[in-house]
Design a protein around this motif. Structure first.
Motif, mmCIF file in Angstrom:
data_model
loop_
_atom_site.group_PDB
_atom_site.id
_atom_site.type_symbol
_atom_site.label_atom_id
_atom_site.label_comp_id
_atom_site.label_asym_id
_atom_site.label_seq_id
_atom_site.Cartn_x
_atom_site.Cartn_y
_atom_site.Cartn_z
ATOM 1 N N TRP A 162 0.860 -1.184 0.000
ATOM 2 C CA TRP A 162 0.000 0.000 0.000
ATOM 3 C C TRP A 162 0.896 1.234 0.000
ATOM 4 N N VAL A 163 0.634 2.165 -0.900
ATOM 5 C CA VAL A 163 1.464 3.356 -1.049
ATOM 6 C C VAL A 163 0.590 4.593 -0.919
ATOM 7 N N ARG A 164 1.038 5.553 -0.142
ATOM 8 C CA ARG A 164 0.315 6.821 0.017
ATOM 9 C C ARG A 164 1.310 7.975 -0.121
ATOM 10 N N TYR A 165 0.973 8.941 -0.950
ATOM 11 C CA TYR A 165 1.818 10.123 -1.128
ATOM 12 C C TYR A 165 1.294 11.267 -0.273
ATOM 13 N N ILE A 166 2.196 12.001 0.329
ATOM 14 C CA ILE A 166 1.803 13.193 1.078
ATOM 15 C C ILE A 166 3.010 14.129 1.178
ATOM 16 N N THR A 167 2.770 15.419 0.999
ATOM 17 C CA THR A 167 3.813 16.436 1.156
ATOM 18 C C THR A 167 3.497 17.245 2.402
ATOM 19 N N GLN A 168 4.490 17.394 3.274
ATOM 20 C CA GLN A 168 4.329 18.168 4.499
ATOM 21 C C GLN A 168 5.382 19.260 4.554
ATOM 22 N N ASN A 169 5.051 20.353 5.227
ATOM 23 C CA ASN A 169 6.018 21.438 5.365
ATOM 24 C C ASN A 169 7.188 21.007 6.234
ATOM 25 N N GLY A 170 8.342 21.542 5.935
ATOM 26 C CA GLY A 170 9.485 21.411 6.823
ATOM 27 C C GLY A 170 9.669 22.741 7.541
ATOM 28 N N ASP A 171 10.900 23.275 7.517
ATOM 29 C CA ASP A 171 11.154 24.594 8.082
ATOM 30 C C ASP A 171 10.762 25.608 7.014
ATOM 31 N N TYR A 172 9.495 25.976 7.000
ATOM 32 C CA TYR A 172 8.900 26.742 5.905
ATOM 33 C C TYR A 172 8.582 28.138 6.412
ATOM 34 N N GLN A 173 9.405 29.119 6.018
ATOM 35 C CA GLN A 173 9.256 30.472 6.536
ATOM 36 C C GLN A 173 9.377 31.497 5.412
ATOM 37 N N MET A 174 8.759 32.662 5.617
ATOM 38 C CA MET A 174 8.878 33.790 4.708
ATOM 39 C C MET A 174 9.091 35.054 5.525
ATOM 40 N N ARG A 175 9.926 35.916 5.007
ATOM 41 C CA ARG A 175 10.275 37.124 5.735
ATOM 42 C C ARG A 175 9.116 38.117 5.773
ATOM 43 N N MET A 176 9.043 38.808 6.896
ATOM 44 C CA MET A 176 8.145 39.959 6.970
ATOM 45 C C MET A 176 8.771 41.091 6.172
ATOM 46 N N PRO A 177 8.006 42.110 5.758
ATOM 47 C CA PRO A 177 8.590 43.216 4.993
ATOM 48 C C PRO A 177 9.689 43.911 5.778
ATOM 49 N N ASP A 178 10.752 44.341 5.041
ATOM 50 C CA ASP A 178 11.890 44.988 5.686
ATOM 51 C C ASP A 178 11.512 46.331 6.301
ATOM 52 N N SER A 179 10.502 46.972 5.758
ATOM 53 C CA SER A 179 10.080 48.263 6.291
ATOM 54 C C SER A 179 8.559 48.293 6.390
ATOM 55 N N ILE A 180 8.070 49.145 7.241
ATOM 56 C CA ILE A 180 6.635 49.298 7.373
ATOM 57 C C ILE A 180 6.120 50.063 6.154
ATOM 58 N N LYS A 181 5.236 49.455 5.422
ATOM 59 C CA LYS A 181 4.772 50.037 4.174
ATOM 60 C C LYS A 181 3.444 50.757 4.398
ATOM 61 N N SER A 182 3.355 51.942 3.896
ATOM 62 C CA SER A 182 2.096 52.689 3.944
ATOM 63 C C SER A 182 1.286 52.303 2.712
ATOM 64 N N SER A 183 0.345 51.431 2.890
ATOM 65 C CA SER A 183 -0.417 50.908 1.768
ATOM 66 C C SER A 183 -1.834 51.464 1.719
ATOM 67 N N LYS A 184 -2.158 52.381 2.653
ATOM 68 C CA LYS A 184 -3.493 52.962 2.708
ATOM 69 C C LYS A 184 -4.566 51.854 2.712
ATOM 70 N N LEU A 185 -4.404 50.983 3.668
ATOM 71 C CA LEU A 185 -5.348 49.876 3.754
ATOM 72 C C LEU A 185 -6.725 50.400 4.141
ATOM 73 N N PRO A 186 -7.775 49.918 3.504
ATOM 74 C CA PRO A 186 -9.123 50.334 3.882
ATOM 75 C C PRO A 186 -9.456 49.793 5.259
ATOM 76 N N PRO A 187 -10.300 50.439 6.027
ATOM 77 C CA PRO A 187 -10.622 49.998 7.377
ATOM 78 C C PRO A 187 -11.376 48.682 7.363
ATOM 79 N N ILE A 188 -11.236 47.918 8.444
ATOM 80 C CA ILE A 188 -11.948 46.653 8.576
ATOM 81 C C ILE A 188 -13.441 46.933 8.806
#
Length: 231
Positions: free
Chosen positions: A205-231
């Motif tokens: 019996w064979v089952r395939y599955i992909t799982q995350n390892g050390d999976y990271q992404m950087r936060m932005p280097d600077s605070i960006k003013s994106s004029k986000l609309p209010p929640i």
């Protein structure tokens, strides 16, 4: 103690025998390391993975691929700080794999300032939760279909600007997921043969599955003013 033989879509095996893969394509594995139960001489001779498995679950082999693989789940963040009184996040997540597959139990951990308070959220899918003891927001998506893109908005009151501007100390976004019936490497099991001399009926019996390892992404280097609309 049955003997098992495992065949993969190994490029070296196909080249040495002059055969061509019947389905999909062959892969070239590098830095292959086997569990001690594998008969290395058998693999070196004909690329057959032959072994008598030990009791319990174990890792039969590890390998490396010298190919570029794009992130399966891409996450980007836009952050806007309002003069130290509040901070808002716009998080976008995109599943960069084929539509016929889905990632299950996705968790996206977004770091926030330690003294953030009064959280408010709006998510296009799933749910978001503030976890103050970890200083992060966890965005949970039960099922994330390939090719889809979703966003989540988070708003916090901010008594101070502690750690907000220090990009060197800002933790990265971390992502957890699993994708059943899918392999990033393209590895395929060509056959799994069980040689049971005692007559016991054993079914492979064979089952395939992909799982995350050390999976990271950087936060932005600077605070960006994106004029986000209010929640």
């Amino acid at each position: 103690m049955p003997e098992l033989r495992l065949g993969l879509n190994d490029k070296v095996m196909f080249e040495s025998t002059g055969r061509s893969p019947t389905k999909g394509k062959s892969i070239e594995m590098e830095d292959v390391k086997f569990h001690q139960c594998v008969r290395l001489s058998k693999f070196e001779n004909d690329r057959t993975i032959s072994f008598i498995p030990p009791d319990g679950e174990f890792d039969l082999m590890t390998y490396r691929l010298n190919t570029q693989v794009k992130p399966l789940i891409w996450v980007e963040a836009l952050v806007e700080n309002y003069t130290g009184t509040r901070v808002e996040y716009l998080i976008r997540a995109k599943a960069q794999f084929k539509r016929r597959s889905s990632a299950n139990n996705v968790e996206i951990h977004i770091p926030v300032p330690e003294d953030a308070d009064t959280p408010r959220f709006r998510a296009g899918i799933g749910s978001a939760q503030y976890v103050p003891e970890k200083a992060c927001v966890i965005w949970k998506i039960k099922q994330f279909q390939g090719g889809k893109e979703f966003s989540m908005r988070a708003h916090f009151g901010l008594p101070s600007v502690k750690n907000l501007e220090d990009s060197d100390k800002r933790p990265p976004i971390s992502i957890k997921f699993e994708i059943p019936y899918f392999t990033t490497s393209g590895i395929q099991v060509r056959y799994l043969k069980i040689q049971e001399r005692s007559g016991y009926a054993a079914l492979p019996w064979v089952r395939y599955i992909t799982q995350n390892g050390d999976y990271q992404m950087r936060m932005p280097d600077s605070i960006k003013s994106s004029k986000l609309p209010p929640i």
